[in-house]
Design a protein around this motif. Structure first.
Motif, PDB file in Angstrom:
ATOM      1  N   GLY A  43      13.153  29.418  11.661  1.00 14.66           N
ATOM      2  CA  GLY A  43      12.879  27.990  11.820  1.00 14.66           C
ATOM      3  C   GLY A  43      12.008  27.454  10.869  1.00 14.66           C
ATOM      4  N   LYS A  44      12.222  26.347  10.056  1.00 19.35           N
ATOM      5  CA  LYS A  44      11.405  25.591   9.078  1.00 19.35           C
ATOM      6  C   LYS A  44      10.906  24.485   9.693  1.00 19.35           C
ATOM      7  CE  LYS A  44      13.955  25.735   5.468  1.00 19.35           C
ATOM      8  NZ  LYS A  44      14.397  25.581   4.113  1.00 19.35           N
ATOM      9  N   VAL A  45       9.523  24.388   9.723  1.00 14.17           N
ATOM     10  CA  VAL A  45       9.101  23.155  10.515  1.00 14.17           C
ATOM     11  C   VAL A  45       7.886  22.420   9.602  1.00 14.17           C
ATOM     12  CG1 VAL A  45       7.748  22.141  12.408  1.00 14.17           C
ATOM     13  CG2 VAL A  45       9.213  24.186  12.604  1.00 14.17           C
ATOM     14  N   LEU A  46       7.949  21.010   9.373  1.00 17.39           N
ATOM     15  CA  LEU A  46       7.002  20.633   8.675  1.00 17.39           C
ATOM     16  C   LEU A  46       5.627  20.820   9.321  1.00 17.39           C
ATOM     17  CD1 LEU A  46       8.576  16.923   8.071  1.00 17.39           C
ATOM     18  CD2 LEU A  46       8.098  18.770   6.254  1.00 17.39           C
ATOM     19  N   SER A  47       4.643  21.175   8.580  1.00 13.43           N
ATOM     20  CA  SER A  47       3.460  21.502   9.143  1.00 13.43           C
ATOM     21  C   SER A  47       2.671  20.318  10.091  1.00 13.43           C
ATOM     22  CB  SER A  47       2.436  21.892   8.342  1.00 13.43           C
ATOM     23  OG  SER A  47       2.113  21.001   7.068  1.00 13.43           O
ATOM     24  N   ASN A  48       3.018  19.316   9.922  1.00  8.77           N
ATOM     25  CA  ASN A  48       2.254  18.237  10.859  1.00  8.77           C
ATOM     26  C   ASN A  48       3.103  17.963  12.073  1.00  8.77           C
ATOM     27  OD1 ASN A  48       4.648  16.641   9.400  1.00  8.77           O
ATOM     28  ND2 ASN A  48       3.148  15.251   9.081  1.00  8.77           N
ATOM     29  N   ASN A  49       4.517  18.499  12.227  1.00 10.12           N
ATOM     30  CA  ASN A  49       5.033  18.510  13.359  1.00 10.12           C
ATOM     31  C   ASN A  49       4.693  19.290  14.624  1.00 10.12           C
ATOM     32  OD1 ASN A  49       7.095  18.002  15.529  1.00 10.12           O
ATOM     33  ND2 ASN A  49       8.733  17.839  13.684  1.00 10.12           N
ATOM     34  N   GLU A  50       3.400  18.675  15.062  1.00  7.34           N
ATOM     35  CA  GLU A  50       3.132  19.478  16.129  1.00  7.34           C
ATOM     36  C   GLU A  50       3.873  19.921  17.373  1.00  7.34           C
ATOM     37  OE1 GLU A  50      -0.682  17.822  17.274  1.00  7.34           O
ATOM     38  OE2 GLU A  50      -1.369  17.955  15.089  1.00  7.34           O
ATOM     39  N   LYS A  51       4.830  18.888  17.732  1.00  5.91           N
ATOM     40  CA  LYS A  51       5.662  19.072  18.882  1.00  5.91           C
ATOM     41  C   LYS A  51       6.608  19.970  18.632  1.00  5.91           C
ATOM     42  CE  LYS A  51       5.196  14.630  20.951  1.00  5.91           C
ATOM     43  NZ  LYS A  51       5.912  13.391  21.265  1.00  5.91           N
ATOM     44  N   SER A  52       7.298  20.054  17.460  1.00  2.00           N
ATOM     45  CA  SER A  52       8.288  21.275  17.017  1.00  2.00           C
ATOM     46  C   SER A  52       7.604  22.429  16.908  1.00  2.00           C
ATOM     47  CB  SER A  52       8.895  21.031  15.566  1.00  2.00           C
ATOM     48  OG  SER A  52       9.957  21.807  15.384  1.00  2.00           O
ATOM     49  N   ILE A  53       6.236  22.512  16.268  1.00  3.71           N
ATOM     50  CA  ILE A  53       5.549  23.952  16.380  1.00  3.71           C
ATOM     51  C   ILE A  53       5.469  24.556  17.876  1.00  3.71           C
ATOM     52  CG2 ILE A  53       3.250  24.748  15.726  1.00  3.71           C
ATOM     53  CD1 ILE A  53       3.211  22.868  13.300  1.00  3.71           C
ATOM     54  N   ARG A  54       4.921  23.516  18.692  1.00  2.51           N
ATOM     55  CA  ARG A  54       4.710  24.046  20.110  1.00  2.51           C
ATOM     56  C   ARG A  54       6.155  24.291  20.528  1.00  2.51           C
ATOM     57  NH1 ARG A  54       1.454  19.227  20.534  1.00  2.51           N
ATOM     58  NH2 ARG A  54       3.015  18.381  21.819  1.00  2.51           N
ATOM     59  N   LEU A  55       6.908  23.674  20.387  1.00  2.00           N
ATOM     60  CA  LEU A  55       8.494  24.002  20.785  1.00  2.00           C
ATOM     61  C   LEU A  55       8.935  25.612  20.583  1.00  2.00           C
ATOM     62  CD1 LEU A  55      10.671  23.202  22.976  1.00  2.00           C
ATOM     63  CD2 LEU A  55      11.624  21.828  20.890  1.00  2.00           C
ATOM     64  N   HIS A  56       8.636  25.813  19.121  1.00  2.74           N
ATOM     65  CA  HIS A  56       9.113  26.967  18.480  1.00  2.74           C
ATOM     66  C   HIS A  56       8.350  27.882  19.271  1.00  2.74           C
ATOM     67  CE1 HIS A  56      11.206  24.991  15.601  1.00  2.74           C
ATOM     68  NE2 HIS A  56      11.856  26.048  15.112  1.00  2.74           N
ATOM     69  N   LYS A  57       7.081  27.985  19.426  1.00  2.00           N
ATOM     70  CA  LYS A  57       6.014  28.892  20.085  1.00  2.00           C
ATOM     71  C   LYS A  57       6.556  29.058  21.705  1.00  2.00           C
ATOM     72  CE  LYS A  57       1.882  28.181  17.270  1.00  2.00           C
ATOM     73  NZ  LYS A  57       0.699  27.848  17.283  1.00  2.00           N
ATOM     74  N   LYS A  58       6.757  27.901  22.272  1.00  2.00           N
ATOM     75  CA  LYS A  58       7.385  27.920  23.724  1.00  2.00           C
ATOM     76  C   LYS A  58       8.545  28.894  23.883  1.00  2.00           C
ATOM     77  CE  LYS A  58       8.863  24.947  27.363  1.00  2.00           C
ATOM     78  NZ  LYS A  58       9.384  23.718  27.681  1.00  2.00           N
ATOM     79  N   LEU A  59       9.499  28.957  22.736  1.00  5.44           N
ATOM     80  CA  LEU A  59      10.752  29.624  23.022  1.00  5.44           C
ATOM     81  C   LEU A  59      10.696  30.993  22.514  1.00  5.44           C
ATOM     82  CD1 LEU A  59      12.937  26.733  21.162  1.00  5.44           C
ATOM     83  CD2 LEU A  59      13.087  27.490  23.548  1.00  5.44           C
ATOM     84  N   GLY A  60       9.383  31.531  21.993  1.00  2.00           N
ATOM     85  CA  GLY A  60       9.171  32.670  21.718  1.00  2.00           C
ATOM     86  C   GLY A  60       9.112  33.082  20.345  1.00  2.00           C
ATOM     87  N   PHE A  61       9.234  32.096  19.349  1.00  2.00           N
ATOM     88  CA  PHE A  61       9.256  32.279  17.961  1.00  2.00           C
ATOM     89  C   PHE A  61       7.870  32.765  17.392  1.00  2.00           C
ATOM     90  CE2 PHE A  61      13.012  29.938  18.009  1.00  2.00           C
ATOM     91  CZ  PHE A  61      13.953  30.366  17.007  1.00  2.00           C
ATOM     92  N   THR A  62       7.811  33.572  16.325  1.00  2.00           N
ATOM     93  CA  THR A  62       6.447  33.855  15.904  1.00  2.00           C
ATOM     94  C   THR A  62       6.291  33.300  14.605  1.00  2.00           C
ATOM     95  OG1 THR A  62       7.208  36.050  14.814  1.00  2.00           O
ATOM     96  CG2 THR A  62       6.147  35.985  17.045  1.00  2.00           C
ATOM     97  N   LEU A  63       4.859  33.014  14.032  1.00  2.00           N
ATOM     98  CA  LEU A  63       4.747  32.375  12.686  1.00  2.00           C
ATOM     99  C   LEU A  63       4.739  33.455  11.905  1.00  2.00           C
ATOM    100  CD1 LEU A  63       3.666  29.825  11.413  1.00  2.00           C
ATOM    101  CD2 LEU A  63       1.375  30.533  11.795  1.00  2.00           C
ATOM    102  N   LEU A  64       5.541  32.845  10.423  1.00  2.00           N
ATOM    103  CA  LEU A  64       5.470  34.135   9.549  1.00  2.00           C
ATOM    104  C   LEU A  64       4.693  33.270   8.409  1.00  2.00           C
ATOM    105  CD1 LEU A  64       9.363  34.459   9.607  1.00  2.00           C
ATOM    106  CD2 LEU A  64       7.729  36.161  10.030  1.00  2.00           C
ATOM    107  N   PRO A  65       3.516  33.561   8.167  1.00  2.00           N
ATOM    108  CA  PRO A  65       2.667  32.841   7.373  1.00  2.00           C
ATOM    109  C   PRO A  65       2.971  33.053   5.726  1.00  2.00           C
ATOM    110  CG  PRO A  65       1.309  34.555   8.726  1.00  2.00           C
ATOM    111  CD  PRO A  65       2.753  34.431   9.158  1.00  2.00           C
ATOM    112  N   GLU A  66       3.522  34.321   5.600  1.00  2.00           N
ATOM    113  CA  GLU A  66       3.863  34.792   4.159  1.00  2.00           C
ATOM    114  C   GLU A  66       5.075  33.890   3.945  1.00  2.00           C
ATOM    115  OE1 GLU A  66       6.523  36.980   6.948  1.00  2.00           O
ATOM    116  OE2 GLU A  66       4.311  36.480   6.946  1.00  2.00           O
ATOM    117  N   LEU A  67       5.754  33.130   4.450  1.00  2.00           N
ATOM    118  CA  LEU A  67       6.932  32.190   4.093  1.00  2.00           C
ATOM    119  C   LEU A  67       6.527  30.689   4.071  1.00  2.00           C
ATOM    120  CD1 LEU A  67       9.861  33.588   5.975  1.00  2.00           C
ATOM    121  CD2 LEU A  67       9.237  33.872   3.543  1.00  2.00           C
TER     122      LEU A  67
END
Length: 109
Positions: free
Chosen positions: A65-89
Motif C-alpha cells: 500500500g502506498k500512502v501520502l505521508s500526510n494522510n494520517e487516517k490511511s496510515i492508521r488504517l494500514h497499521k490497524k489492518l496489520g501492515f508494516t511500514l517499509l521505510p526503504e521504499l
C-alpha cells in the motif's frame, strides 16, 4: 481487479488490486481504495478492507500500500489492518510511505 462495496443500494467505496510494478511475482499486488465522504468515520472502511483482504488471501502472498505521508487516517488504517511500514521504499519525491502485508508469513526453521 476491483471490488465495489455497497451499503444497501448505496456504493460506499471500492478496493482495487493491481500488479505491483517493482515485482515480477504475480502473487505480489498493490492496492488502492477509496470510500465515499459520507461513509467515512463510521467503520465502513475497516469493514470494506477486511472483506477485501479475505478475498485477496487466496490470490496474493503480499499486498503493498502506498500512502501520502500526510494522510494520517490511511496510515492508521494500514497499521490497524496489520501492515508494516517499509521505510526503504519511501518516496520523498512523491511524499509517500509504503506499507506491506504478508498474507502467508514465511515458515521459520
Amino acid at each position: 481487479f476491483k471490488y465495489v462495496y455497497r451499503l444497501g443500494i448505496d456504493i460506499i467505496g471500492y478496493v482495487d488490486f493491481r500488479p505491483y510494478p517493482k515485482s515480477e511475482d504475480t502473487r505480489v499486488t498493490e492496492w488502492g481504495f477509496n470510500i465515499a465522504p459520507w461513509a467515512r468515520g463510521k467503520g465502513h472502511a475497516s469493514d470494506m478492507l477486511y472483506a477485501a483482504l479475505l478475498q485477496a488471501h487466496s490470490k496474493f502472498d503480499r499486498i503493498i500500500g502506498k500512502v501520502l505521508s500526510n494522510n494520517e487516517k490511511s496510515i492508521r488504517l494500514h497499521k490497524k489492518l496489520g501492515f508494516t511500514l517499509l521505510p526503504e521504499l519511501a518516496n520523498p519525491q512523491f511524499d509517500t510511505v509504503h506499507f506491506e502485508l504478508s498474507l502467508f508469513p514465511p515458515v521459520s526453521g
